[in-house]
Design an enzyme around this catalytic site. Structure first.
Site, PDB file in Angstrom:
ATOM      1  CG  HIS A  17       4.313   0.264  -2.010  1.00  0.00           C
ATOM      2  ND1 HIS A  17       4.513   0.091  -0.658  1.00  0.00           N
ATOM      3  CD2 HIS A  17       4.409   1.596  -2.220  1.00  0.00           C
ATOM      4  CE1 HIS A  17       4.707   1.263  -0.084  1.00  0.00           C
ATOM      5  NE2 HIS A  17       4.660   2.192  -1.012  1.00  0.00           N
ATOM      6  CG  ASP A 120       2.247  -1.878   1.313  1.00  0.00           C
ATOM      7  OD1 ASP A 120       3.316  -2.159   0.739  1.00  0.00           O
ATOM      8  OD2 ASP A 120       2.038  -0.784   1.864  1.00  0.00           O
TER       9      ASP A 120
END
Length: 475
Positions: A17, A120
């Site tokens: 990520h 995110d």
């Protein structure tokens, strides 16, 4: 004079990520020299995944003056459990830490305004923190537009029609959804988490919070997912969607020490000796591994088919333990007797794989992949067709889109589940590899076209270049 703006990026824990987050940060900084970015890092207490080494690599980079990384205080987890529910709780527990860090940022930077949070897809609880500061939140969705549309549709089915995904488990129901042109075989391709009552509800709860964002950045491009993007654009109840991809880390050499560098060099030297487009590359991502029975079926398929191959074979973490697959000290024990000798002239079995460098190599003609979204975009970028073998998360959906929606891949097994009892047969694997390695196939031609389009999308005047410009105008 225009006042500088700062975005606070909050990626989920994990190097995967973080890399995507930094890549889009770099794109934004290259487009606006008045923009600054702070990336907040929280790490799982029980894993070391290379995050620190990755961050250190920016110390001497050209963007180091306008991007900074702040490690949030370490938090414990209730258990060493990587379930979706526990990960969400771990992320939520950092709200106070994030608030404290942003407060200090505001106090120390009088010449720069905080323009918003970019979070995110798993960090939607941080919207509440952004709201306390009176700044907008944007979601960075690291999967594709079709999956995003499906998530919104499932959340709407639950909240407006009292229909939960548990009903689809072990059923033959085909689900019609706006972001896919074809009906989805729900039991085969929906993420496993959605079939679990509590975890599935939690998953859709955070999807619901996407609707509170000011916009959603999606790692895709119009030429790839025009149908799905149109469905999102015409919904009317979803925040503006910005297709800004493909966001890829294609310049990184995938190695941060001399051992990895030598390993990579050996692999590329072997590929140099193979004919163009002759090698099938088998690699299943950072979490991809198989039990011994399945490994032997893959080996039988490769040997019987006579394919030139490069196989990234990883050892599963011990049962009941959290952790990433690791390299075998010796492959011999897990492979059929005599396999390495029989295939020595045409094949190479490796552990860790420098995937980007391999896909970029002209000798590679096909990719047996788990269909993680980053791997999917990388294969399309380099024009390498995929034989789909998804393992978990949204990978089955990615495989369905590639095979059924876009006709950009062939299927080995689309409904395989990593923790399921199924062993895919050597015959099925061999058939899929043979199909993906057909140099005259229509799929190969389409993949080459999409490869060109993926690069044009990021160039000045391209679809993603323009979309990112619209986002910058917002902030």
């Amino acid at each position: 004079m225009k006042k500088s703006a700062e975005l606070v990026f909050i990626p989920s824990p994990g190097i995967g990520h973080l890399v995507s987050t930094v890549e889009i940060a770099k794109l934004l900084l290259s487009r606006d020299d008045q923009l600054f970015i702070t990336v907040l890092i929280f790490k799982f207490p029980f894993s070391s995944d290379g995050t620190d080494t990755y961050i250190e690599s920016f110390a001497e980079s050209s963007i180091s003056q306008r991007i900074k990384f702040i490690n949030l205080p370490q938090k414990n987890m209730e258990t060493q459990d990587s379930s979706t529910t526990n990960v969400f709780k771990f992320i939520d527990s950092h709200q106070t830490n994030v608030k404290d860090v942003v407060t200090k940022l505001i106090e120390s930077e009088s010449e720069t305004r905080i323009a918003g949070f970019v979070i995110d897809m798993f960090c939607t609880s941080m919207i509440d923190v952004a709201n306390e500061f009176g700044v907008p939140t944007y979601v960075f969705f690291t999967s594709g537009a079709a999956v995003l549309g499906l998530m919104f549709h499932l959340q709407e089915l639950r909240d407006d029609h009292n229909k939960h995904c548990v009903e689809f488990k072990d059923s033959t129901v085909e689900l019609t959804t706006p972001s896919y042109a074809n009906p989805l075989p729900a039991a085969r391709v929906l993420p496993s988490v959605l079939f679990e009552k509590d975890a599935g509800l939690g998953f859709l709860d955070f999807v619901k919070r996407f609707r509170d964002a000011k916009g959603i950045l999606v790692n895709t491009f119009t030429e790839l997912e025009s149908y799905a993007l149109h469905s999102l654009d015409s919904d009317g109840k979803i925040p503006p969607v910005y297709p800004v991809g493909p966001i890829l880390n294609i310049k990184n050499d995938d190695s941060d020490n001399q051992v990895d560098s030598k390993h990579k060099s050996d692999i590329l030297k072997w590929l140099d000796d193979q004919p163009p487009s002759s090698v099938v590359f088998l690699c299943f991502g950072s979490m991809g591994s198989f039990g011994e029975d399945q490994v032997k079926e893959i080996a039988r398929a490769l040997e019987h088919g006579g394919f030139r191959f490069l196989w990234s074979l990883r050892q599963p973490a011990p049962k009941g333990n959290i952790g990433f697959p690791s390299d075998y000290a010796d492959h011999t024990g897990v492979l059929p007797e005599g396999f390495l000798d029989q295939t020595a002239r045409i094949g190479k079995v490796i552990g860790w794989a420098p995937q980007v460098a391999i896909l970029a190599h002209p000798s590679v003609g096909g990719f047996v992949s788990h269909c993680g979204w980053n791997s999917t975009l990388e294969s399309l970028w380099f024009g390498v067709p995929v034989a789909t073998w998804p393992l978990y998360a949204e990978q089955q959906l990615n495989a369905f889109e590639l095979v059924t929606e876009l006709n950009l891949a062939v299927e080995i097994d689309m409904s395989y589940r990593k923790d399921g009892p199924v062993v895919v047969s050597a015959q099925k694997i061999e058939r899929g590899i043979k199909e993906v390695m057909d140099l005259d196939s229509g799929i190969r031609k389409k993949v080459k076209e999409i490869s060109e389009n993926s690069k044009k999308a990021l160039m000045e005047g391209g679809s993603s270049y323009s979309s990112l410009g619209h986002f910058i105008d917002q902030i």
